[in-house]
Write an enzyme that holds these catalytic residues in place. Structure first.
Site, PDB file in Angstrom:
ATOM      1  N   VAL A 111       0.831  -1.206   0.000  1.00  0.00           N
ATOM      2  CA  VAL A 111       0.000   0.000   0.000  1.00  0.00           C
ATOM      3  C   VAL A 111       0.865   1.255   0.000  1.00  0.00           C
ATOM      4  O   VAL A 111       0.540   2.250  -0.651  1.00  0.00           O
ATOM      5  CB  VAL A 111      -0.960  -0.002   1.210  1.00  0.00           C
ATOM      6  CG1 VAL A 111      -1.718   1.318   1.311  1.00  0.00           C
ATOM      7  CG2 VAL A 111      -1.955  -1.160   1.097  1.00  0.00           C
ATOM      8  N   GLU A 112       1.994   1.220   0.721  1.00  0.00           N
ATOM      9  CA  GLU A 112       2.840   2.405   0.809  1.00  0.00           C
ATOM     10  C   GLU A 112       3.553   2.722  -0.505  1.00  0.00           C
ATOM     11  O   GLU A 112       3.591   3.876  -0.933  1.00  0.00           O
ATOM     12  CB  GLU A 112       3.888   2.211   1.915  1.00  0.00           C
ATOM     13  CG  GLU A 112       3.343   2.303   3.326  1.00  0.00           C
ATOM     14  CD  GLU A 112       3.021   3.733   3.740  1.00  0.00           C
ATOM     15  OE1 GLU A 112       3.353   4.672   3.001  1.00  0.00           O
ATOM     16  OE2 GLU A 112       2.428   3.898   4.818  1.00  0.00           O
ATOM     17  N   SER A 113       4.151   1.716  -1.127  1.00  0.00           N
ATOM     18  CA  SER A 113       5.023   2.010  -2.275  1.00  0.00           C
ATOM     19  C   SER A 113       4.800   1.132  -3.487  1.00  0.00           C
ATOM     20  O   SER A 113       5.435   1.354  -4.520  1.00  0.00           O
ATOM     21  CB  SER A 113       6.491   1.866  -1.848  1.00  0.00           C
ATOM     22  OG  SER A 113       6.794   0.487  -1.597  1.00  0.00           O
TER      23      SER A 113
END
Length: 216
Positions: A111-113
């Site tokens: 989800v972050e990167s």
């Protein structure tokens, strides 16, 4: 503002986002970007293309679900799967070293990167786990663009958040996004920030999915 008006505005935003998704789908190849723009009165509008200088990528539709852009470019489902597999040994090793579930680390990273080790957000978060330099400084000196060091500090921070919130994964994930002080300030509940409210369920969905023997 009364509750009826708040609900009406929420439904209007959902409708605009839905229309943007439909428009994006007409020209969709492997992925579609959804933009959020603001008009002169500060109201948000969602579309499949930039509308003005305020326009920024709000989310990416990968053919299955939305996930936000965090300093990297959108990727296809196949590319995401390949990246996840490539980093799996590293994630497992770091997870075991710090007593954090590998499935949770993978969920946060995706989800972050989108498993992009070179990702950098507009706010300055870096690498796979989009670690802020100020957060990394709590644990020492790290090269946040180096995958192993990035996951190391991200895992240590996530471990500490889990400890702080009594093993509550939902609150630890919310704190990873909004900061532990925000969660505490809001009565140890998920802060009412639009980004965090969207972020937590996306991470938890992946966390539960990655716990499957075929994906973990």
């Amino acid at each position: 503002m009364d509750s009826t008006r708040v609900e009406s505005n929420r439904l209007a935003r959902c409708f605009m986002l839905g229309m943007a998704l439909c428009a994006a789908g007409l020209a969709w190849a492997d992925e579609a970007r959804i933009y959020r723009s603001y008009d002169a009165s500060g109201r948000p509008t969602f579309s499949d293309r930039p509308l003005n200088r305020t326009s920024q990528v709000f989310a990416v539709f990968d053919g299955n679900r939305l996930w936000p852009r965090a300093g990297g470019t959108p990727v296809t489902t196949a590319q995401l799967s390949a990246r996840r597999s490539a980093f799996d040994p590293l994630v497992r090793r770091v997870a075991q070293a710090h007593g954090v579930h590998a499935a949770l680390l993978k969920a946060v990273i995706e989800v972050e990167s989108g498993f992009n080790a070179r990702a950098r957000s507009p706010k300055g978060a870096i690498g796979l786990m989009q670690v802020m330099p100020t957060t990394a400084a709590r644990y020492g000196q790290y090269d946040l663009y180096a995958p192993e060091q990035n996951v190391e500090v991200g895992a240590r921070y996530l471990r500490d958040l889990l400890s702080m919130f009594g093993g509550n994964v939902q609150l630890a994930v919310a704190a990873y996004n909004a900061g532990e002080n925000a969660v505490i300030r809001h009565g140890r509940r998920i802060p009412p920030y639009q980004e965090t409210q969207r972020y937590v369920p996306m991470v938890l969905e992946r966390y539960h999915r990655f716990q499957s023997p075929s994906l973990n």
